[in-house]
Design a protein around this motif. Structure first.
Motif, PDB file in Angstrom:
ATOM      1  N   VAL A   5       0.852  -1.189   0.000  1.00  0.00           N
ATOM      2  CA  VAL A   5       0.000   0.000   0.000  1.00  0.00           C
ATOM      3  C   VAL A   5       0.887   1.237   0.000  1.00  0.00           C
ATOM      4  CG1 VAL A   5      -1.767   1.298   1.214  1.00  0.00           C
ATOM      5  CG2 VAL A   5      -1.845  -1.203   1.215  1.00  0.00           C
ATOM      6  N   GLU A   6       0.733   2.058  -1.042  1.00  0.00           N
ATOM      7  CA  GLU A   6       1.469   3.315  -1.127  1.00  0.00           C
ATOM      8  C   GLU A   6       0.658   4.444  -0.507  1.00  0.00           C
ATOM      9  OE1 GLU A   6       2.101   1.253  -5.255  1.00  0.00           O
ATOM     10  OE2 GLU A   6       0.475   1.592  -3.819  1.00  0.00           O
ATOM     11  N   SER A   7       1.359   5.415   0.010  1.00  0.00           N
ATOM     12  CA  SER A   7       0.713   6.616   0.541  1.00  0.00           C
ATOM     13  C   SER A   7       1.708   7.768   0.469  1.00  0.00           C
ATOM     14  CB  SER A   7       0.242   6.395   1.973  1.00  0.00           C
ATOM     15  OG  SER A   7       1.340   6.107   2.822  1.00  0.00           O
ATOM     16  N   GLY A   8       1.209   8.973   0.683  1.00  0.00           N
ATOM     17  CA  GLY A   8       2.071  10.138   0.744  1.00  0.00           C
ATOM     18  C   GLY A   8       2.028  11.028  -0.471  1.00  0.00           C
ATOM     19  N   GLY A   9       1.288  10.637  -1.478  1.00  0.00           N
ATOM     20  CA  GLY A   9       1.182  11.480  -2.655  1.00  0.00           C
ATOM     21  C   GLY A   9       0.340  12.712  -2.377  1.00  0.00           C
ATOM     22  N   GLY A  10       0.321  13.617  -3.356  1.00  0.00           N
ATOM     23  CA  GLY A  10      -0.468  14.828  -3.198  1.00  0.00           C
ATOM     24  C   GLY A  10      -0.048  15.882  -4.187  1.00  0.00           C
ATOM     25  N   LEU A  11      -0.533  17.095  -3.938  1.00  0.00           N
ATOM     26  CA  LEU A  11      -0.217  18.246  -4.772  1.00  0.00           C
ATOM     27  C   LEU A  11       0.880  19.060  -4.091  1.00  0.00           C
ATOM     28  CD1 LEU A  11      -0.825  20.227  -7.119  1.00  0.00           C
ATOM     29  CD2 LEU A  11      -2.582  21.244  -5.639  1.00  0.00           C
ATOM     30  N   VAL A  12       1.916  19.373  -4.833  1.00  0.00           N
ATOM     31  CA  VAL A  12       3.030  20.135  -4.273  1.00  0.00           C
ATOM     32  C   VAL A  12       3.535  21.116  -5.327  1.00  0.00           C
ATOM     33  CG1 VAL A  12       4.745  18.397  -4.958  1.00  0.00           C
ATOM     34  CG2 VAL A  12       5.229  19.917  -3.029  1.00  0.00           C
ATOM     35  N   GLN A  13       4.032  22.242  -4.875  1.00  0.00           N
ATOM     36  CA  GLN A  13       4.572  23.230  -5.803  1.00  0.00           C
ATOM     37  C   GLN A  13       5.963  22.806  -6.284  1.00  0.00           C
ATOM     38  OE1 GLN A  13       4.488  27.050  -3.839  1.00  0.00           O
ATOM     39  NE2 GLN A  13       2.331  27.382  -4.369  1.00  0.00           N
ATOM     40  N   PRO A  14       6.361  23.275  -7.445  1.00  0.00           N
ATOM     41  CA  PRO A  14       7.738  22.998  -7.904  1.00  0.00           C
ATOM     42  C   PRO A  14       8.748  23.443  -6.850  1.00  0.00           C
ATOM     43  CG  PRO A  14       6.454  23.924  -9.676  1.00  0.00           C
ATOM     44  CD  PRO A  14       5.588  24.011  -8.449  1.00  0.00           C
ATOM     45  N   GLY A  15       9.741  22.589  -6.649  1.00  0.00           N
ATOM     46  CA  GLY A  15      10.741  22.841  -5.623  1.00  0.00           C
ATOM     47  C   GLY A  15      10.406  22.244  -4.278  1.00  0.00           C
ATOM     48  N   GLY A  16       9.176  21.766  -4.123  1.00  0.00           N
ATOM     49  CA  GLY A  16       8.757  21.194  -2.857  1.00  0.00           C
ATOM     50  C   GLY A  16       9.186  19.754  -2.683  1.00  0.00           C
ATOM     51  N   SER A  17       8.739  19.174  -1.566  1.00  0.00           N
ATOM     52  CA  SER A  17       9.129  17.799  -1.218  1.00  0.00           C
ATOM     53  C   SER A  17       7.915  16.978  -0.826  1.00  0.00           C
ATOM     54  CB  SER A  17      10.108  17.812  -0.034  1.00  0.00           C
ATOM     55  OG  SER A  17      11.294  18.480  -0.358  1.00  0.00           O
ATOM     56  N   LEU A 109      16.481  -4.467 -12.039  1.00  0.00           N
ATOM     57  CA  LEU A 109      15.379  -4.112 -11.141  1.00  0.00           C
ATOM     58  C   LEU A 109      14.713  -2.816 -11.560  1.00  0.00           C
ATOM     59  CD1 LEU A 109      16.922  -5.032  -7.679  1.00  0.00           C
ATOM     60  CD2 LEU A 109      14.929  -6.091  -8.722  1.00  0.00           C
ATOM     61  N   ILE A 110      15.474  -1.857 -12.077  1.00  0.00           N
ATOM     62  CA  ILE A 110      14.875  -0.563 -12.407  1.00  0.00           C
ATOM     63  C   ILE A 110      14.279  -0.550 -13.803  1.00  0.00           C
ATOM     64  CG2 ILE A 110      16.902   0.604 -13.394  1.00  0.00           C
ATOM     65  CD1 ILE A 110      16.110   3.040 -11.600  1.00  0.00           C
ATOM     66  N   SER A 111      14.578  -1.550 -14.603  1.00  0.00           N
ATOM     67  CA  SER A 111      14.139  -1.510 -16.005  1.00  0.00           C
ATOM     68  C   SER A 111      13.168  -2.622 -16.394  1.00  0.00           C
ATOM     69  CB  SER A 111      15.357  -1.576 -16.929  1.00  0.00           C
ATOM     70  OG  SER A 111      16.055  -2.803 -16.744  1.00  0.00           O
ATOM     71  N   THR A 112      13.010  -3.638 -15.555  1.00  0.00           N
ATOM     72  CA  THR A 112      12.252  -4.823 -15.954  1.00  0.00           C
ATOM     73  C   THR A 112      11.103  -5.069 -14.995  1.00  0.00           C
ATOM     74  OG1 THR A 112      14.347  -5.755 -16.739  1.00  0.00           O
ATOM     75  CG2 THR A 112      12.449  -7.223 -16.667  1.00  0.00           C
ATOM     76  N   MET A 113       9.931  -4.611 -15.364  1.00  0.00           N
ATOM     77  CA  MET A 113       8.793  -4.693 -14.444  1.00  0.00           C
ATOM     78  C   MET A 113       8.289  -6.119 -14.255  1.00  0.00           C
ATOM     79  SD  MET A 113       6.687  -1.210 -15.297  1.00  0.00           S
ATOM     80  CE  MET A 113       7.168  -1.110 -16.997  1.00  0.00           C
ATOM     81  N   LYS A 114       8.527  -6.990 -15.228  1.00  0.00           N
ATOM     82  CA  LYS A 114       7.973  -8.336 -15.130  1.00  0.00           C
ATOM     83  C   LYS A 114       8.633  -9.174 -14.046  1.00  0.00           C
ATOM     84  CE  LYS A 114      10.885 -10.383 -18.740  1.00  0.00           C
ATOM     85  NZ  LYS A 114      10.874 -11.047 -20.061  1.00  0.00           N
ATOM     86  N   ILE A 115       9.749  -8.724 -13.492  1.00  0.00           N
ATOM     87  CA  ILE A 115      10.389  -9.502 -12.431  1.00  0.00           C
ATOM     88  C   ILE A 115       9.776  -9.226 -11.059  1.00  0.00           C
ATOM     89  CG2 ILE A 115      12.542  -9.656 -13.697  1.00  0.00           C
ATOM     90  CD1 ILE A 115      13.729  -7.539 -11.946  1.00  0.00           C
ATOM     91  N   TYR A 116       8.819  -8.321 -11.014  1.00  0.00           N
ATOM     92  CA  TYR A 116       8.173  -7.992  -9.748  1.00  0.00           C
ATOM     93  C   TYR A 116       6.927  -8.858  -9.539  1.00  0.00           C
ATOM     94  CZ  TYR A 116      11.347  -4.119  -9.230  1.00  0.00           C
ATOM     95  OH  TYR A 116      12.486  -3.377  -9.073  1.00  0.00           O
ATOM     96  N   ASP A 117       6.775  -9.338  -8.298  1.00  0.00           N
ATOM     97  CA  ASP A 117       5.696 -10.269  -7.966  1.00  0.00           C
ATOM     98  C   ASP A 117       4.442  -9.582  -7.459  1.00  0.00           C
ATOM     99  OD1 ASP A 117       8.477 -11.652  -6.391  1.00  0.00           O
ATOM    100  OD2 ASP A 117       7.616 -12.513  -8.226  1.00  0.00           O
ATOM    101  N   CYS A 118       4.614  -8.432  -6.881  1.00  0.00           N
ATOM    102  CA  CYS A 118       3.496  -7.791  -6.183  1.00  0.00           C
ATOM    103  C   CYS A 118       3.589  -6.288  -6.409  1.00  0.00           C
ATOM    104  CB  CYS A 118       3.565  -8.122  -4.694  1.00  0.00           C
ATOM    105  SG  CYS A 118       2.261  -7.389  -3.698  1.00  0.00           S
ATOM    106  N   TRP A 119       2.463  -5.660  -6.702  1.00  0.00           N
ATOM    107  CA  TRP A 119       2.396  -4.225  -6.963  1.00  0.00           C
ATOM    108  C   TRP A 119       1.362  -3.579  -6.050  1.00  0.00           C
ATOM    109  CZ3 TRP A 119       5.134  -1.420 -10.719  1.00  0.00           C
ATOM    110  CH2 TRP A 119       5.949  -2.184 -11.561  1.00  0.00           C
ATOM    111  N   GLY A 120       1.638  -2.339  -5.680  1.00  0.00           N
ATOM    112  CA  GLY A 120       0.644  -1.556  -4.962  1.00  0.00           C
ATOM    113  C   GLY A 120      -0.323  -0.906  -5.933  1.00  0.00           C
ATOM    114  N   GLN A 121      -1.281  -0.188  -5.374  1.00  0.00           N
ATOM    115  CA  GLN A 121      -2.337   0.414  -6.192  1.00  0.00           C
ATOM    116  C   GLN A 121      -1.927   1.784  -6.731  1.00  0.00           C
ATOM    117  OE1 GLN A 121      -2.182   0.706  -2.945  1.00  0.00           O
ATOM    118  NE2 GLN A 121      -2.606   2.887  -2.643  1.00  0.00           N
ATOM    119  N   GLY A 122      -0.853   2.346  -6.197  1.00  0.00           N
ATOM    120  CA  GLY A 122      -0.360   3.631  -6.674  1.00  0.00           C
ATOM    121  C   GLY A 122      -0.824   4.798  -5.827  1.00  0.00           C
ATOM    122  N   THR A 123      -0.014   5.844  -5.836  1.00  0.00           N
ATOM    123  CA  THR A 123      -0.371   7.104  -5.183  1.00  0.00           C
ATOM    124  C   THR A 123      -0.013   8.226  -6.147  1.00  0.00           C
ATOM    125  OG1 THR A 123      -0.104   8.428  -3.168  1.00  0.00           O
ATOM    126  CG2 THR A 123       1.870   7.319  -3.979  1.00  0.00           C
TER     127      THR A 123
END
Length: 129
Positions: A5-17, A109-123
């Protein structure tokens, strides 16, 4: 039930964190390599950063190098993506994924998505003024 489960996304201004979290349930994250991926509107999903299961080594896409940091907190069974100096081009849906297979090279790991077994729903991350 095995779940990310991913969390922490949102709207942020350029330069923000923002700090994204990827929390696992049903399995122990430190046994897995973890990747963060993102998908911008109208574009393909791309690798952002990964952390290995063996020694905690990391890799970053060139577009985020020096601005993003991936880390693990094994006690919380969570992986984080600290994103600083955000740019409008960082906008997208961010996904975390877990790979429990044979040890893979970081470049795979950074280029091949098919090697991943489990994915979150996204944020969703939106960088806009």
């Amino acid at each position: 039930q095995v779940q990310l489960v991913e969390s922490g996304g949102g709207l942020v201004q350029p330069g923000g964190s923002l700090r994204l979290s990827c929390a696992a349930s049903g399995f122990t994250l430190d046994d897995y390599a973890i990747g963060w991926f993102r998908q911008a509107p109208g574009k393909e999903r791309e690798g952002v950063s990964c952390i290995s299961s063996s020694d905690g080594s990391t890799i970053y896409a060139d577009s985020v190098k020096g601005r993003f940091t991936i880390s693990r907190d094994n006690a919380k069974n969570t992986v984080y993506l600290q994103m600083n100096s955000l740019k409008p081009e960082d906008t997208g849906v961010y996904y975390c994924a877990a790979s429990g297979g044979s040890p893979f090279r970081l470049v795979d790991l950074i280029s091949t998505m098919k090697i991943y077994d489990c994915w979150g729903q996204g944020t969703r991350v939106t960088v806009s003024s």
